[in-house]
Design an enzyme around this catalytic site. Structure first.
Site, PDB file in Angstrom:
ATOM      1  N   GLY A  53     -40.380  15.776  59.591  1.00 28.80           N
ATOM      2  CA  GLY A  53     -39.252  15.080  60.259  1.00 28.80           C
ATOM      3  C   GLY A  53     -39.156  15.656  61.689  1.00 28.80           C
ATOM      4  O   GLY A  53     -37.861  15.713  62.150  1.00 28.80           O
TER       5      GLY A  53
ATOM      6  N   GLY B 298     -33.121  20.619  53.502  1.00 30.31           N
ATOM      7  CA  GLY B 298     -31.906  20.727  53.821  1.00 30.31           C
ATOM      8  C   GLY B 298     -31.321  19.007  53.495  1.00 30.31           C
ATOM      9  O   GLY B 298     -30.217  18.668  53.788  1.00 30.31           O
TER      10      GLY B 298
ATOM     11  N   HIS C  69     -18.400  13.073  60.218  1.00 26.04           N
ATOM     12  CA  HIS C  69     -19.787  13.088  60.495  1.00 26.04           C
ATOM     13  C   HIS C  69     -19.967  12.076  61.893  1.00 26.04           C
ATOM     14  O   HIS C  69     -19.295  10.931  61.692  1.00 26.04           O
ATOM     15  CB  HIS C  69     -20.798  12.815  59.609  1.00 26.04           C
TER      16      HIS C  69
ATOM     17  N   MET D 209     -32.489  17.116  63.345  1.00 31.56           N
ATOM     18  CA  MET D 209     -32.606  18.647  62.835  1.00 31.56           C
ATOM     19  C   MET D 209     -34.096  18.891  63.079  1.00 31.56           C
ATOM     20  O   MET D 209     -34.171  20.091  63.468  1.00 31.56           O
ATOM     21  CB  MET D 209     -32.305  18.373  61.225  1.00 31.56           C
TER      22      MET D 209
ATOM     23  N   LYS E 243     -24.820   8.982  60.506  1.00 32.48           N
ATOM     24  CA  LYS E 243     -25.126   9.572  59.080  1.00 32.48           C
ATOM     25  C   LYS E 243     -25.300   8.602  58.153  1.00 32.48           C
ATOM     26  O   LYS E 243     -24.536   7.304  58.195  1.00 32.48           O
ATOM     27  CB  LYS E 243     -24.079  10.648  58.841  1.00 32.48           C
TER      28      LYS E 243
HETATM   29  N1  LIG Z   1     -28.339  21.059  54.631  1.00 32.64           N
HETATM   30  C1  LIG Z   1     -28.006  21.043  56.127  1.00 32.64           C
HETATM   31  O1  LIG Z   1     -27.515  22.062  56.723  1.00 32.64           O
HETATM   32  C2  LIG Z   1     -28.041  19.960  57.039  1.00 32.64           C
HETATM   33  C3  LIG Z   1     -28.512  18.410  56.330  1.00 32.64           C
HETATM   34  N2  LIG Z   1     -28.823  17.379  57.053  1.00 32.64           N
HETATM   35  C4  LIG Z   1     -29.399  16.244  56.417  1.00 32.64           C
HETATM   36  O2  LIG Z   1     -30.779  16.334  56.853  1.00 32.64           O
HETATM   37  C5  LIG Z   1     -31.219  14.856  56.965  1.00 32.64           C
HETATM   38  C6  LIG Z   1     -31.925  14.599  58.445  1.00 32.64           C
HETATM   39  O3  LIG Z   1     -30.578  14.686  59.262  1.00 32.64           O
HETATM   40  P1  LIG Z   1     -30.993  14.291  60.966  1.00 32.64           P
HETATM   41  O4  LIG Z   1     -31.974  15.028  61.428  1.00 32.64           O
HETATM   42  O5  LIG Z   1     -29.644  14.008  61.338  1.00 32.64           O
HETATM   43  O6  LIG Z   1     -31.824  12.758  60.693  1.00 32.64           O
HETATM   44  P2  LIG Z   1     -32.720  11.995  61.419  1.00 32.64           P
HETATM   45  O7  LIG Z   1     -32.848  10.600  61.112  1.00 32.64           O
HETATM   46  O8  LIG Z   1     -32.581  12.322  62.878  1.00 32.64           O
HETATM   47  O9  LIG Z   1     -34.257  12.888  61.214  1.00 32.64           O
HETATM   48  C7  LIG Z   1     -34.712  12.606  59.984  1.00 32.64           C
HETATM   49  C8  LIG Z   1     -36.357  12.581  60.697  1.00 32.64           C
HETATM   50  O10 LIG Z   1     -37.244  12.783  59.420  1.00 32.64           O
HETATM   51  C9  LIG Z   1     -38.292  11.327  59.668  1.00 32.64           C
HETATM   52  N3  LIG Z   1     -38.896  11.281  58.298  1.00 32.64           N
HETATM   53  C10 LIG Z   1     -38.326  10.518  57.268  1.00 32.64           C
HETATM   54  N4  LIG Z   1     -39.318  10.598  56.336  1.00 32.64           N
HETATM   55  C11 LIG Z   1     -40.275  11.092  56.630  1.00 32.64           C
HETATM   56  C12 LIG Z   1     -41.523  11.334  55.993  1.00 32.64           C
HETATM   57  N5  LIG Z   1     -41.871  10.694  54.913  1.00 32.64           N
HETATM   58  N6  LIG Z   1     -42.588  12.026  56.590  1.00 32.64           N
HETATM   59  C13 LIG Z   1     -42.354  12.367  58.083  1.00 32.64           C
HETATM   60  N7  LIG Z   1     -40.942  12.335  58.765  1.00 32.64           N
HETATM   61  C14 LIG Z   1     -39.986  11.789  58.208  1.00 32.64           C
HETATM   62  C15 LIG Z   1     -37.658  10.242  60.109  1.00 32.64           C
HETATM   63  O11 LIG Z   1     -38.221   9.404  60.639  1.00 32.64           O
HETATM   64  P3  LIG Z   1     -37.987   8.151  60.704  1.00 32.64           P
HETATM   65  O12 LIG Z   1     -36.913   7.719  61.679  1.00 32.64           O
HETATM   66  O13 LIG Z   1     -39.231   7.294  61.154  1.00 32.64           O
HETATM   67  O14 LIG Z   1     -37.450   7.667  59.302  1.00 32.64           O
HETATM   68  C16 LIG Z   1     -36.688  11.278  61.175  1.00 32.64           C
HETATM   69  O15 LIG Z   1     -37.483  11.414  62.397  1.00 32.64           O
HETATM   70  C17 LIG Z   1     -30.068  14.208  56.382  1.00 32.64           C
HETATM   71  O16 LIG Z   1     -30.137  13.910  55.071  1.00 32.64           O
HETATM   72  C18 LIG Z   1     -28.726  15.171  56.732  1.00 32.64           C
HETATM   73  O17 LIG Z   1     -27.935  14.699  55.852  1.00 32.64           O
HETATM   74  C19 LIG Z   1     -28.600  17.504  58.417  1.00 32.64           C
HETATM   75  C20 LIG Z   1     -27.957  18.712  59.088  1.00 32.64           C
HETATM   76  C21 LIG Z   1     -27.679  19.818  58.359  1.00 32.64           C
HETATM   77  O1  LIG Z   2     -26.082  14.412  58.499  1.00 33.37           O
HETATM   78  C1  LIG Z   2     -25.806  15.453  59.106  1.00 33.37           C
HETATM   79  O2  LIG Z   2     -25.561  15.513  60.266  1.00 33.37           O
HETATM   80  C2  LIG Z   2     -25.391  16.510  58.282  1.00 33.37           C
HETATM   81  N1  LIG Z   2     -25.435  16.716  57.112  1.00 33.37           N
HETATM   82  C3  LIG Z   2     -25.173  17.662  56.107  1.00 33.37           C
HETATM   83  C4  LIG Z   2     -24.262  16.960  54.975  1.00 33.37           C
HETATM   84  O3  LIG Z   2     -24.358  15.806  54.343  1.00 33.37           O
HETATM   85  O4  LIG Z   2     -23.370  17.730  54.644  1.00 33.37           O
HETATM   86  C5  LIG Z   2     -24.773  18.815  56.568  1.00 33.37           C
HETATM   87  C6  LIG Z   2     -24.066  18.583  58.127  1.00 33.37           C
HETATM   88  O5  LIG Z   2     -22.627  18.528  57.822  1.00 33.37           O
HETATM   89  C7  LIG Z   2     -24.598  17.928  58.869  1.00 33.37           C
END
Ligand SMILES: NC(=O)C1=CN([C@@H]2O[C@H](COP(=O)(O)OP(=O)(O)OC[C@H]3O[C@@H](n4cnc5c(N)ncnc54)[C@H](OP(=O)(O)O)[C@@H]3O)[C@@H](O)[C@H]2O)C=CC1
Ligand SMILES: O=C(O)C1=N[C@H](C(=O)O)C[C@H](O)C1
Length: 270
Positions: free
Chosen positions: A10, A100, A158, A15, A162
């Site tokens: 991703g 994550g 958020h 992220m 999201k």
């Molecule tokens: N645990 C933590 O601390 C945090 C968790 N998160 C979580 O992380 C996740 C992503 O968030 P965020 O970065 O904002 O989302 P985004 O949509 O910006 O990024 C996700 C990326 O992953 C890609 N992707 C999805 N499936 C695949 C695959 N099979 N192969 C390759 N690439 C893939 C997407 O592509 P496409 O757009 O083509 O689908 C996209 O580019 C969410 O579930 C969010 O809640 C976020 C921040 C902190």
């Molecule tokens: O999607 C986000 O951006 C985030 N996702 C995580 C969550 O679902 O709690 C962590 C963070 O808050 C950002």
């Protein structure tokens, strides 16, 4: 010892780009590969250029299996279905998988537990130090304050992009409160209220979700009593806190035996 090579899956996401910047700058780690979906418009682009740090000579690929075969670990903030697929590949390659991603259903969780027999998986709904410390405080507060005196509500906000609710963090904080109260969250959570709900049932844990704008992540756990209210909260100001936690988890997990670990394990807060 050579640097730990990490695949960022991703890589073009919010992220993903933050992870590329963080890993590239961190001692002991290197970006081994960057993966996006087949058909993505980002394929072939340099991951460093996309993340705003200039060329790092890592072209974004759609071949996770080949990428995992030459790496020590994977940082994965994608989607539930994708993370389950990546956990299977990480198990085949017997490497570290830091997850994550949020929004998992019980079926996803079961598949990840199975993959953790062969992969070393660190999974958390929030990878920041602050939220994990907050979870410890929430558990203590919930244990100290009787359900008959204090109601617990979890509020989160958020950004408008999201896709899952309640957030992974809200659920993590709800689980911490449930541990403190010695109850099962699944049996006591109220995730939606609408219409004639009747009065609040004692001992439940309520969730409220706000979405809008560019908010990185805000969470409050409110313990509401008669005549007083305690609010424990965290504001994320920069996605770097999550990326830093993920990178730190990968280093912690490197060389550890397969299993499913949490950020509380990584931070020694368990
Ligand atoms: N645990 C933590 O601390 C945090 C968790 N998160 C979580 O992380 C996740 C992503 O968030 P965020 O970065 O904002 O989302 P985004 O949509 O910006 O990024 C996700 C990326 O992953 C890609 N992707 C999805 N499936 C695949 C695959 N099979 N192969 C390759 N690439 C893939 C997407 O592509 P496409 O757009 O083509 O689908 C996209 O580019 C969410 O579930 C969010 O809640 C976020 C921040 C902190
Ligand atoms: O999607 C986000 O951006 C985030 N996702 C995580 C969550 O679902 O709690 C962590 C963070 O808050 C950002």
């Amino acid at each position: 010892m050579s640097d730990m090579g990490l695949v960022i899956v991703g890589a073009a996401g919010r992220m993903g780009q933050t992870l590329i910047r963080t890993v590239h700058a961190m001692d002991g780690l290197r970006v081994a590969a960057a993966v996006e979906r087949p058909g993505s418009s980002f394929l072939g682009r340099d991951a460093g250029e996309l993340a705003g740090i200039g060329t790092i000579n890592i072209a974004i690929t759609d071949d996770p299996l080949a990428a995992f075969a030459k790496a020590d670990g994977v940082l994965d903030f994608t989607s539930p279905d994708s993370s389950v697929e990546f956990a299977g590949y990480a198990a085949q390659a017997q490497i570290v998988h830091v997850i994550g991603t949020t929004g998992f259903a019980p079926e996803h969780e079961a598949k990840i537990r199975a993959a953790a027999h062969h992969a070393t998986i660190v999974k958390s709904g929030n990878m920041s130090l602050g939220v994990n410390l907050l979870a410890v405080l929430v558990e203590k507060a919930a244990r100290a304050l009787e359900a008959s005196d204090f109601d617990i509500e979890v509020l989160e906000m958020h950004h408008r992009h999201k896709v899952d609710a309640p957030s992974g963090t809200a659920l993590l904080l709800g689980e911490a409160a449930a541990r403190g109260r010695e109850i099962a969250l699944a049996e006591k959570s109220v995730r939606v209220r609408d219409g004639q709900t009747g009065p609040r049932e004692e001992g439940t844990i309520g969730f409220a979700t706000l979405r809008g704008g560019s908010v990185v992540g805000e969470h409050s756990v409110i313990l509401a009593g008669s005549g007083e209210r305690i609010t424990l909260s965290h504001q994320a100001e920069d996605r770097g806190i999550f990326a830093h936690g993920a990178a730190r988890s990968a280093l912690w997990a490197h060389g550890r035996k397969p299993g499913l670990y949490s950020m509380l394990d990584v931070l020694g807060l368990n």
